[in-house]
Write a protein that holds these residues in place. Structure first.
Motif, PDB file in Angstrom:
ATOM      1  N   LEU A   1      22.282  -4.521   5.987  1.00  0.00           N
ATOM      2  CA  LEU A   1      21.071  -5.245   5.604  1.00  0.00           C
ATOM      3  C   LEU A   1      19.923  -4.704   6.439  1.00  0.00           C
ATOM      4  CD1 LEU A   1      22.294  -8.950   5.254  1.00  0.00           C
ATOM      5  CD2 LEU A   1      22.090  -7.173   3.499  1.00  0.00           C
ATOM      6  N   LEU A   2      18.955  -4.121   5.761  1.00  0.00           N
ATOM      7  CA  LEU A   2      17.893  -3.379   6.420  1.00  0.00           C
ATOM      8  C   LEU A   2      16.531  -3.999   6.119  1.00  0.00           C
ATOM      9  CD1 LEU A   2      17.565  -0.558   7.982  1.00  0.00           C
ATOM     10  CD2 LEU A   2      16.812   0.298   5.759  1.00  0.00           C
ATOM     11  N   GLY A   3      15.888  -4.542   7.137  1.00  0.00           N
ATOM     12  CA  GLY A   3      14.521  -5.021   6.969  1.00  0.00           C
ATOM     13  C   GLY A   3      13.568  -3.850   6.921  1.00  0.00           C
ATOM     14  N   VAL A   4      12.593  -3.890   6.009  1.00  0.00           N
ATOM     15  CA  VAL A   4      11.670  -2.772   5.820  1.00  0.00           C
ATOM     16  C   VAL A   4      10.365  -3.032   6.569  1.00  0.00           C
ATOM     17  CG1 VAL A   4      10.294  -1.484   4.149  1.00  0.00           C
ATOM     18  CG2 VAL A   4      12.653  -2.110   3.602  1.00  0.00           C
ATOM     19  N   PHE A   5      10.000  -2.104   7.427  1.00  0.00           N
ATOM     20  CA  PHE A   5       8.703  -2.132   8.111  1.00  0.00           C
ATOM     21  C   PHE A   5       7.628  -1.495   7.232  1.00  0.00           C
ATOM     22  CE2 PHE A   5       5.611   0.179  10.767  1.00  0.00           C
ATOM     23  CZ  PHE A   5       5.062  -0.872  11.476  1.00  0.00           C
ATOM     24  N   ALA A   6       7.972  -0.368   6.613  1.00  0.00           N
ATOM     25  CA  ALA A   6       7.039   0.338   5.734  1.00  0.00           C
ATOM     26  C   ALA A   6       7.825   1.172   4.741  1.00  0.00           C
ATOM     27  CB  ALA A   6       6.095   1.224   6.548  1.00  0.00           C
ATOM     28  N   LEU A   7       7.353   1.194   3.491  1.00  0.00           N
ATOM     29  CA  LEU A   7       8.057   1.910   2.424  1.00  0.00           C
ATOM     30  C   LEU A   7       7.041   2.559   1.491  1.00  0.00           C
ATOM     31  CD1 LEU A   7      11.123   0.654   0.439  1.00  0.00           C
ATOM     32  CD2 LEU A   7       9.123   1.469  -0.817  1.00  0.00           C
ATOM     33  N   SER A   8       7.290   3.833   1.177  1.00  0.00           N
ATOM     34  CA  SER A   8       6.432   4.554   0.242  1.00  0.00           C
ATOM     35  C   SER A   8       7.277   5.514  -0.569  1.00  0.00           C
ATOM     36  CB  SER A   8       5.353   5.340   1.009  1.00  0.00           C
ATOM     37  OG  SER A   8       5.924   6.451   1.676  1.00  0.00           O
ATOM     38  N   GLU A   9       6.633   6.318  -1.396  1.00  0.00           N
ATOM     39  CA  GLU A   9       7.355   7.308  -2.179  1.00  0.00           C
ATOM     40  C   GLU A   9       8.105   8.296  -1.284  1.00  0.00           C
ATOM     41  OE1 GLU A   9       4.128   6.764  -2.430  1.00  0.00           O
ATOM     42  OE2 GLU A   9       3.829   5.795  -4.368  1.00  0.00           O
ATOM     43  N   GLU A  10       7.655   8.431  -0.052  1.00  0.00           N
ATOM     44  CA  GLU A  10       8.252   9.405   0.872  1.00  0.00           C
ATOM     45  C   GLU A  10       9.454   8.851   1.626  1.00  0.00           C
ATOM     46  OE1 GLU A  10       5.063  10.666   3.361  1.00  0.00           O
ATOM     47  OE2 GLU A  10       3.898  11.489   1.705  1.00  0.00           O
ATOM     48  N   GLY A  11       9.693   7.536   1.547  1.00  0.00           N
ATOM     49  CA  GLY A  11      10.849   6.967   2.217  1.00  0.00           C
ATOM     50  C   GLY A  11      10.541   5.696   2.981  1.00  0.00           C
ATOM     51  N   LEU A  12      11.394   5.380   3.967  1.00  0.00           N
ATOM     52  CA  LEU A  12      11.245   4.192   4.791  1.00  0.00           C
ATOM     53  C   LEU A  12      10.830   4.599   6.200  1.00  0.00           C
ATOM     54  CD1 LEU A  12      13.108   3.274   2.399  1.00  0.00           C
ATOM     55  CD2 LEU A  12      14.099   1.616   3.981  1.00  0.00           C
ATOM     56  N   PHE A  13       9.924   3.807   6.802  1.00  0.00           N
ATOM     57  CA  PHE A  13       9.351   4.165   8.092  1.00  0.00           C
ATOM     58  C   PHE A  13       9.372   2.978   9.054  1.00  0.00           C
ATOM     59  CE2 PHE A  13       7.610   7.007   4.977  1.00  0.00           C
ATOM     60  CZ  PHE A  13       7.482   8.227   5.618  1.00  0.00           C
TER      61      PHE A  13
ATOM     62  N   ASP B   1       9.219  -7.301   1.481  1.00  0.00           N
ATOM     63  CA  ASP B   1       8.199  -8.073   0.781  1.00  0.00           C
ATOM     64  C   ASP B   1       7.077  -7.140   0.339  1.00  0.00           C
ATOM     65  OD1 ASP B   1       5.721  -8.224   2.584  1.00  0.00           O
ATOM     66  OD2 ASP B   1       7.274  -8.854   3.985  1.00  0.00           O
ATOM     67  N   HIS B   2       6.238  -7.610  -0.575  1.00  0.00           N
ATOM     68  CA  HIS B   2       5.257  -6.729  -1.220  1.00  0.00           C
ATOM     69  C   HIS B   2       4.238  -6.133  -0.251  1.00  0.00           C
ATOM     70  CE1 HIS B   2       3.158 -10.621  -1.105  1.00  0.00           C
ATOM     71  NE2 HIS B   2       2.052  -9.913  -1.102  1.00  0.00           N
ATOM     72  N   THR B   3       4.003  -6.785   0.895  1.00  0.00           N
ATOM     73  CA  THR B   3       3.004  -6.267   1.836  1.00  0.00           C
ATOM     74  C   THR B   3       3.472  -4.993   2.528  1.00  0.00           C
ATOM     75  OG1 THR B   3       3.812  -7.555   3.745  1.00  0.00           O
ATOM     76  CG2 THR B   3       2.227  -8.622   2.277  1.00  0.00           C
ATOM     77  N   LYS B   4       4.764  -4.698   2.482  1.00  0.00           N
ATOM     78  CA  LYS B   4       5.304  -3.518   3.159  1.00  0.00           C
ATOM     79  C   LYS B   4       5.358  -2.289   2.250  1.00  0.00           C
ATOM     80  CE  LYS B   4       6.248  -6.333   6.542  1.00  0.00           C
ATOM     81  NZ  LYS B   4       7.640  -6.694   6.868  1.00  0.00           N
ATOM     82  N   MET B   5       5.125  -2.493   0.957  1.00  0.00           N
ATOM     83  CA  MET B   5       5.198  -1.374   0.017  1.00  0.00           C
ATOM     84  C   MET B   5       3.922  -0.553   0.041  1.00  0.00           C
ATOM     85  SD  MET B   5       7.433  -2.733  -3.231  1.00  0.00           S
ATOM     86  CE  MET B   5       6.598  -4.273  -3.564  1.00  0.00           C
ATOM     87  N   ASP B   6       4.082   0.745  -0.208  1.00  0.00           N
ATOM     88  CA  ASP B   6       2.964   1.696  -0.184  1.00  0.00           C
ATOM     89  C   ASP B   6       2.298   1.719   1.187  1.00  0.00           C
ATOM     90  OD1 ASP B   6       3.093   2.609  -2.931  1.00  0.00           O
ATOM     91  OD2 ASP B   6       2.397   0.607  -3.478  1.00  0.00           O
ATOM     92  N   THR B   7       3.109   1.585   2.234  1.00  0.00           N
ATOM     93  CA  THR B   7       2.629   1.723   3.602  1.00  0.00           C
ATOM     94  C   THR B   7       3.485   2.776   4.308  1.00  0.00           C
ATOM     95  OG1 THR B   7       4.083  -0.024   4.467  1.00  0.00           O
ATOM     96  CG2 THR B   7       1.893  -0.693   3.696  1.00  0.00           C
ATOM     97  N   THR B   8       3.062   3.142   5.495  1.00  0.00           N
ATOM     98  CA  THR B   8       3.806   4.150   6.240  1.00  0.00           C
ATOM     99  C   THR B   8       3.841   3.784   7.711  1.00  0.00           C
ATOM    100  OG1 THR B   8       4.036   6.541   6.604  1.00  0.00           O
ATOM    101  CG2 THR B   8       1.811   5.644   6.677  1.00  0.00           C
ATOM    102  N   GLY B   9       4.574   4.560   8.491  1.00  0.00           N
ATOM    103  CA  GLY B   9       4.699   4.314   9.917  1.00  0.00           C
ATOM    104  C   GLY B   9       4.922   5.609  10.666  1.00  0.00           C
ATOM    105  N   PHE B  10       5.082   5.503  11.963  1.00  0.00           N
ATOM    106  CA  PHE B  10       5.178   6.678  12.835  1.00  0.00           C
ATOM    107  C   PHE B  10       6.465   7.469  12.630  1.00  0.00           C
ATOM    108  CE2 PHE B  10       6.915   8.172  16.972  1.00  0.00           C
ATOM    109  CZ  PHE B  10       6.045   9.229  17.184  1.00  0.00           C
ATOM    110  N   PHE B  11       7.596   6.775  12.446  1.00  0.00           N
ATOM    111  CA  PHE B  11       8.903   7.426  12.444  1.00  0.00           C
ATOM    112  C   PHE B  11       9.613   7.207  11.113  1.00  0.00           C
ATOM    113  CE2 PHE B  11      13.482   7.618  13.405  1.00  0.00           C
ATOM    114  CZ  PHE B  11      13.554   8.812  14.117  1.00  0.00           C
ATOM    115  N   LYS B  12      10.018   8.289  10.462  1.00  0.00           N
ATOM    116  CA  LYS B  12      10.722   8.180   9.187  1.00  0.00           C
ATOM    117  C   LYS B  12      12.193   7.887   9.427  1.00  0.00           C
ATOM    118  CE  LYS B  12      11.619  10.459   4.771  1.00  0.00           C
ATOM    119  NZ  LYS B  12      11.323  11.594   3.885  1.00  0.00           N
ATOM    120  N   ILE B  13      12.680   6.824   8.800  1.00  0.00           N
ATOM    121  CA  ILE B  13      14.078   6.422   8.944  1.00  0.00           C
ATOM    122  C   ILE B  13      14.957   7.157   7.948  1.00  0.00           C
ATOM    123  CG2 ILE B  13      15.693   4.484   8.846  1.00  0.00           C
ATOM    124  CD1 ILE B  13      13.240   2.667   9.388  1.00  0.00           C
ATOM    125  N   CYS B  14      14.538   7.153   6.688  1.00  0.00           N
ATOM    126  CA  CYS B  14      15.351   7.778   5.645  1.00  0.00           C
ATOM    127  C   CYS B  14      14.524   7.977   4.389  1.00  0.00           C
ATOM    128  CB  CYS B  14      16.572   6.903   5.332  1.00  0.00           C
ATOM    129  SG  CYS B  14      16.157   5.336   4.503  1.00  0.00           S
TER     130      CYS B  14
END
Length: 255
Positions: free
Chosen positions: A169-181, A206-219
């Motif tokens: 079970l993985l909580g999402v910090f940031a998610l975009s077309e490029e992956g999870l961050f 949740d919807h606020t995390k979609m189309d966002t990014t972060g410093f480190f790419k997880i997968c």
């Protein structure tokens, strides 16, 4: 239409929709795709948009970084809905890796009537999981993050390698077309190993995390099996999820 006027219209469309495809922009502005590509280059040079495959998103879409208490108090009703959907997916008599996110923590009470073996790097989740008679709990070792209340480091990652759970079970910090961050490498490496070990990876977003990014790419998107969210992803992101064979489950049917 003057170039500056067209650039302004493109920027407005992307700002309102958070992203846009080249095809969509070309059709709506009645210009060629090549013209749109050149315009997007200009907007990217001004740090207004960020080009991605097939389109563009707003620049600087960095997800917000919050402490544990702040995270725990955000969008609680949405977290409850996502948690309920998780309970419908996860089977009884399962082993589960719980990451340290507050959205994953919300699933604990929904899974309390199931016979599960929980493995987590979160102090708060371990305490909550211990309240349920049918749940056995393994707390992963590591260095304690005093603000976020999770354990991480080489010791944590090495211990995760020993498990082969039914679910992660993985909580999402940031998610975009490029992956999870995520915003830190230390937490990202733990999440990355949890993804590698789980037979089925369920990302909670949740919807606020979609189309966002972060410093480190997880997968990449292809490394998750199911995405549970409260709103339908935008067209471009949804297309990438479909191509990556990610099953998208909504907490409720949209009208």
């Amino acid at each position: 239409m003057l170039i500056e006027e067209r650039l302004e219209k493109i920027a407005t469309i992307i700002e309102e929709n958070r992203s846009a495809t080249i095809d969509y922009l070309a059709e709506n502005l009645s210009v060629s795709k090549d013209t749109i590509r050149r315009d997007l280059i200009k907007l990217e040079q001004k740090n207004i948009v960020r080009r991605i495959h097939g389109g563009a998103v707003l620049a600087n879409r960095e997800a917000l970084i919050m402490g544990y208490q702040q995270r725990a108090s955000q969008l609680n009703h949405v977290k409850e809905e996502i948690a309920q959907k998780v309970a419908e997916v996860v089977k009884d008599h399962s082993s589960i890796l719980f990451d340290s996110s507050s959205t994953v923590e919300a699933t604990v009470s929904k899974l309390g009537n199931k016979d599960i073996h929980a493995i987590t790097n979160s102090l708060t989740q371990a305490i909550e999981l211990a309240k349920y008679e049918k749940t056995s709990v393994t707390l992963l070792p590591g260095k304690l993050h005093k603000d976020q209340l999770f354990l991480s480091g080489t010791e944590t990652v090495k211990k995760i390698e020993q498990y082969n759970p039914d679910y992660t079970l993985l909580g999402v910090f940031a998610l975009s077309e490029e992956g999870l961050f995520i915003h830190t490498e230390e937490e990202g490496l733990v999440k990355r190993q949890m993804i590698a070990q789980g037979r089925k990876v369920i990302a909670l977003c949740d919807h606020t995390k979609m189309d966002t990014t972060g410093f480190f790419k997880i997968c990449s998107l292809s490394e998750i099996d199911i995405l549970i969210t409260d709103k339908q992803p935008k067209e471009l992101l949804m297309d990438c999820l479909n191509k990556s064979n990610v099953e998208v489950l909504l907490t409720r049917e949209e009208e």
